[in-house]
Design an enzyme around this catalytic site. Structure first.
Site, short mmCIF file in Angstrom:
data_model
loop_
_atom_site.label_atom_id
_atom_site.label_comp_id
_atom_site.label_asym_id
_atom_site.label_seq_id
_atom_site.Cartn_x
_atom_site.Cartn_y
_atom_site.Cartn_z
N ARG A 181 35.52 43.74 42.84
CA ARG A 181 34.22 43.29 42.31
C ARG A 181 33.71 42.00 42.94
O ARG A 181 32.55 41.92 43.33
CB ARG A 181 34.30 43.09 40.78
CG ARG A 181 34.20 44.37 39.99
CD ARG A 181 35.07 44.29 38.77
NE ARG A 181 36.45 44.26 39.18
CZ ARG A 181 37.17 45.37 39.40
NH1 ARG A 181 36.68 46.53 39.14
NH2 ARG A 181 38.43 45.30 39.83
N THR A 182 34.55 40.97 42.98
CA THR A 182 34.05 39.66 43.41
C THR A 182 33.56 39.74 44.85
O THR A 182 32.44 39.32 45.17
CB THR A 182 35.15 38.58 43.24
OG1 THR A 182 35.66 38.70 41.92
CG2 THR A 182 34.59 37.19 43.46
N LYS A 242 48.75 33.83 64.23
CA LYS A 242 49.31 33.16 65.42
C LYS A 242 49.76 31.74 65.07
O LYS A 242 50.09 30.97 65.94
CB LYS A 242 48.27 33.10 66.53
CG LYS A 242 47.75 34.44 66.99
CD LYS A 242 46.64 34.22 68.02
CE LYS A 242 45.68 35.39 68.05
NZ LYS A 242 44.40 35.03 68.65
N ARG A 295 38.61 33.47 48.00
CA ARG A 295 39.66 33.71 46.99
C ARG A 295 41.00 33.47 47.67
O ARG A 295 41.21 33.87 48.82
CB ARG A 295 39.60 35.15 46.48
CG ARG A 295 40.82 35.51 45.63
CD ARG A 295 40.71 36.84 44.95
NE ARG A 295 39.70 36.80 43.90
CZ ARG A 295 39.44 37.84 43.11
NH1 ARG A 295 40.09 38.97 43.25
NH2 ARG A 295 38.50 37.74 42.18
N HIS A 309 37.97 30.75 38.00
CA HIS A 309 37.13 31.82 38.57
C HIS A 309 35.73 31.62 37.99
O HIS A 309 35.26 32.39 37.16
CB HIS A 309 37.73 33.17 38.18
CG HIS A 309 37.20 34.35 38.94
ND1 HIS A 309 36.13 34.28 39.81
CD2 HIS A 309 37.60 35.66 38.95
CE1 HIS A 309 35.90 35.48 40.32
NE2 HIS A 309 36.77 36.34 39.81
#
Ligand code: CP
Length: 296
Positions: free
Chosen positions: A48-49, A76, A97, A125
């Protein structure tokens, strides 16, 4: 501006974003133009986000670029901060996130573009809580005086941490219901009591009694040291039709999703269930957020 925590927004700013979200909702489908580019950097899974931010950017006529850790130069040995500095130069807004608490704040310190936290570990959030407020206003018409039962793994659920802060700011009545050992951090409860004179009750008994809104969240198994313990608690803390006997007729059930076993499937088909509408409300709310952080 950056939006990393619920603490970054005051009541006036939230009201501005919610009003803007209402206008954005009416504009969905109308072509819009923008020269801005958004980066979605998700170091943890999301449906969703991430997709609602990408959709919101597209609806506003913005472009977005996506970032896949496993195909990036992080593999790397490039540092997190060098990665952010480079992406910051490419785009106008960073949505992030990360599994580590504080990662979004660190990104905001090194980036000049606005950074919006799409969830950092078990911490915050804030845009989920904004779309929750938008949903509550749409369904209940107000937030002040509304009785909320927040149910589930309140210790690890970042959505609940941001939501409790906003509900307290907007003078809702909150009952926190969690399995034993998964209670919400008492420091956050003390903070909202001190800042907002919040009314907060605490219980370990699953109940809808007196609730106008039952807001459930899943047991955050990925944040448990012992996966068997997560499974055990999940079985014990599941809302069924039986629990809804005695519920108010206009009870609203919300959930940030994804849901696993904490809400029985049969509840999806009741008029109480509003969680899919809630997830859709992420689009106008995040359109408003993108617009707001660019202008402030
Ligand atoms: N509510 C929420 O944050 O959902 P996702 O994990 O799918 O983004």
């Amino acid at each position: 501006m950056d939006i990393i925590s619920a603490r970054d927004l005051n009541k006036e700013q939230i009201e501005d974003i919610l009003k803007s979200a209402e206008k954005m909702e009416k504009k969905i489908g109308t072509p819009m133009e923008s020269g801005n580019v958004v980066a979605t950097l998700f170091f943890e899974p999301s449906t969703r986000t991430k997709l609602s931010f990408q959709t919101a950017a597209s609806r506003l006529g913005m472009k977005y670029i996506d970032f896949h850790t496993e195909f990036s130069s992080l593999k790397k040995g490039e540092s997190f901060t060098d990665t952010i500095k480079n992406i910051d130069g490419y785009v106008d807004i960073i949505i992030m996130r990360h599994p580590k608490e504080g990662a979004a704040r660190l990104a905001a310190e090194v980036a000049e573009s606005p950074v919006v936290n799409g969830g950092d570990g078990g911490n915050q959030h804030p845009t989920q809580a904004l779309l929750d407020l938008y949903t509550i206003k749409k369904t209940k018409g107000k937030i002040a005086g509304v009785n909320f039962n927040l149910v589930g793994d309140l210790k690890h659920a970042r959505t609940m941490h941001s939501l409790l802060y906003f509900l307290s700011m907007f003078k809702a009545n909150v009952k926190l219901i969690s399995p034993k050992g998964l209670e919400l951090d008492p420091e956050l409860i003390d903070e909202v009591k001190e800042k907002f004179n919040a009314k907060v009750e605490i219980s370990n008994e699953l109940s809808v009694e007196g609730a106008d809104v039952l807001y459930a969240c899943r047991i955050q198994a990925e944040r448990f040291a012992d996966p068997y313990e997560a499974k055990r608690v999940q079985k014990e803390f599941s809302i069924t039709a039986e629990h809804l006997k005695g519920a108010k007729d206009d009870l609203v059930i919300m959930h940030p999703l994804p849901k696993v076993k904490e809400i029985a499937l049969e509840i999806d088909h009741t008029p109480y269930a509003k969680y899919f509408e809630q997830a859709w409300n992420g689009i106008p709310t995040r359109m408003a957020v993108l617009d707001y952080v660019l202008k402030h």
